[in-house]
Design a protein around this motif. Structure first.
Motif, PDB file in Angstrom:
ATOM      1  N   SER A 250       0.849  -1.185   0.000  1.00 48.18           N
ATOM      2  CA  SER A 250       0.000   0.000   0.000  1.00 48.18           C
ATOM      3  C   SER A 250       0.882   1.232   0.000  1.00 48.18           C
ATOM      4  CB  SER A 250      -0.915   0.008   1.230  1.00 48.18           C
ATOM      5  OG  SER A 250      -1.684   1.190   1.280  1.00 48.18           O
ATOM      6  N   ASP A 308      -1.013   0.118  13.688  1.00 45.25           N
ATOM      7  CA  ASP A 308      -2.198   0.933  13.419  1.00 45.25           C
ATOM      8  C   ASP A 308      -1.808   2.333  12.960  1.00 45.25           C
ATOM      9  OD1 ASP A 308      -3.944  -1.114  14.096  1.00 45.25           O
ATOM     10  OD2 ASP A 308      -4.134  -0.470  16.183  1.00 45.25           O
ATOM     11  N   GLY A 313      -4.764   0.028   7.857  1.00 42.36           N
ATOM     12  CA  GLY A 313      -5.445  -1.082   7.200  1.00 42.36           C
ATOM     13  C   GLY A 313      -4.650  -2.367   7.173  1.00 42.36           C
ATOM     14  N   GLU A 316      -6.561  -5.877   7.418  1.00 45.97           N
ATOM     15  CA  GLU A 316      -7.253  -6.345   6.215  1.00 45.97           C
ATOM     16  C   GLU A 316      -6.267  -6.766   5.134  1.00 45.97           C
ATOM     17  OE1 GLU A 316      -7.854  -3.427   7.741  1.00 45.97           O
ATOM     18  OE2 GLU A 316      -9.651  -4.130   8.817  1.00 45.97           O
ATOM     19  N   ARG A 317      -5.050  -6.255   5.191  1.00 44.12           N
ATOM     20  CA  ARG A 317      -4.047  -6.548   4.167  1.00 44.12           C
ATOM     21  C   ARG A 317      -3.143  -7.724   4.532  1.00 44.12           C
ATOM     22  NH1 ARG A 317      -0.270  -2.387   3.297  1.00 44.12           N
ATOM     23  NH2 ARG A 317      -0.825  -1.119   5.108  1.00 44.12           N
TER      24      ARG A 317
END
Length: 400
Positions: A250, A308, A313, A316-317
């Motif tokens: 990401s 965090d 995210g 979720e990844r």
């Protein structure tokens, strides 16, 4: 024509210390047999098999250390990755509960002090507070944990911590990373040892001290204590929660998150070496020291709070995860009033020599293992009247 058998040295333990000792001894003409209890060599520098090339916690090789030159002279360094300059803007510091782009100026000023200017007999927090105030001293102590793996760096000898702070905060950074993981470096060392005639036996646990010549015990102190029956062999290393995490890539993920509110470190190792994880994935590794009253879960909870903040995210990844607790496997630390010279001596008498990261040898992180491995081999060579019994940098063999 009558031939004389080569003089023999036994090495127990096939990690960095054991391989360094084996190479040093074999280069001087000794016949060397190396025994490793695990099925593969490497010890804590062993790289895991599979798509995620992890080690036992974050690893870095400091290029100003003595072992860098030792490896380079033998053509064993191989490809090395540097901290990526393009990621510099994503080096984050967790301070006062938030992520910041810069550390306190007092931490940077403290990092410029030479280690020899810091006292041995005073704890780091007291010494640093007198110079830059309590807040900067705490931040500096916690930052130095990247090279300490200890839950309370401020309580340790000021000279000991300052050496690690100065080198961990050096610009440009000293840290380098073997491309493909530390297992690549181990393979090069093992191949070179084999070319020198070192006989290696893996999956071979040694329960009694061999009697055919000098013996170098290059294991943890706990294992050495059992093998040698020597109850004096106790280390000062602590307990550290380790986290390995693979996530989908990401944009905007941090490169490093250094916790200045408590000892802790998260690093995205694929930023400098993409080969450590499959394409489109990032490999994160972190270590979070835990105190006597804490559990590994406490350290992992701190890691998740930093995740965090620095890796939005991430849950979720997440594609793969491993949590573990390292106990007594994080190297020696020096309390106030002590130095590396006060750790268990290399020369144990009766032809037995110790090597590893908790024995009486100087250096930072893996440098202790390298230096003690060379020192142990040099002493064993002297015992056999073979050439090559030279003192490694900073180590006087007369007092090893």
């Amino acid at each position: 024509m009558r031939t004389h058998p080569r003089k023999h040295i036994t090495v127990v333990g096939g990690g960095l210390a054991g391989l360094t000792a084996a190479v040093t001894a074999a280069e001087s003409g000794a016949a060397v047999t190396l025994y490793e209890a695990h099925r593969t060599l490497g010890g804590r520098a062993r790289t895991a098999e599979g798509p995620y090339l992890t080690n036992e916690g974050p690893h870095a090789l400091y290029h100003h250390g003595p072992h860098w030159a030792w490896l380079s002279r033998r053509g064993l360094l191989g490809p090395m990755a540097s901290p990526p300059a393009r990621e510099g803007v994503r080096f984050r510091f967790h301070r006062d509960g938030a992520l910041r782009r810069t550390p306190p100026l007092g931490l940077l000023r403290l990092a410029r002090h030479k280690a020899e200017h810091a006292p041995v007999d005073t704890d780091f927090l007291t010494w640093a507070t007198e110079r830059e105030g309590a807040a900067a001293a705490r931040a500096a102590a916690h930052y130095s944990a990247v090279a300490l793996f200890h839950h309370d760096p401020g309580s340790l000898s000021a000279a000991f911590v300052q050496e690690r702070l100065r080198r961990a905060a050096a610009l440009p950074p000293e840290a380098r990373y073997p491309v493909g993981g530390w297992g690549e470096l181990i393979d090069r060392m093992a191949g070179y040892a084999g070319s020198l005639g070192v006989r290696t036996e893996t999956a071979a646990r040694i329960d009694t001290v061999p009697e055919n010549g000098p013996v170098i015990v290059a294991t943890s102190l706990a294992a050495a204590r059992r093998l040698l029956g020597d109850d004096r062999l106790h280390g000062t290393g602590g307990r550290t929660a380790l986290l390995d995490l693979a996530v989908r890539t990401s944009r905007g993920d941090a490169f490093v998150v250094s916790d200045l509110d408590a000892p802790g470190w998260l690093e995205r190792f694929t930023a400098q070496d993409p080969s450590l994880a499959p394409a489109g994935q990032q490999l994160l590794q972190g270590h979070f020291p835990v105190g006597p009253g804490e559990s590994g879960a406490d350290g992992i909870a701190r890691a998740e709070r930093l995740l965090d903040l620095g890796f939005p995210g991430w849950r979720e990844r997440t594609l793969w995860r491993r949590d573990s607790l390292a106990t007594g496997r994080t190297g020696a630390v020096d309390p106030p009033g002590t130095t590396w010279r006060d750790r268990p001596r290399i020369d144990r008498g009766d032809g037995v020599y110790l090597a590893g990261d908790e024995v009486a040898a100087p250096g930072v992180l893996s440098e202790v293992s390298f230096t003690s491995g060379i020192g142990a081999a040099s002493l064993a060579l002297r015992q056999l009247d073979l050439p090559g019994g030279e003192s490694p940098a900073g180590l006087d063999l007369k007092h090893a």
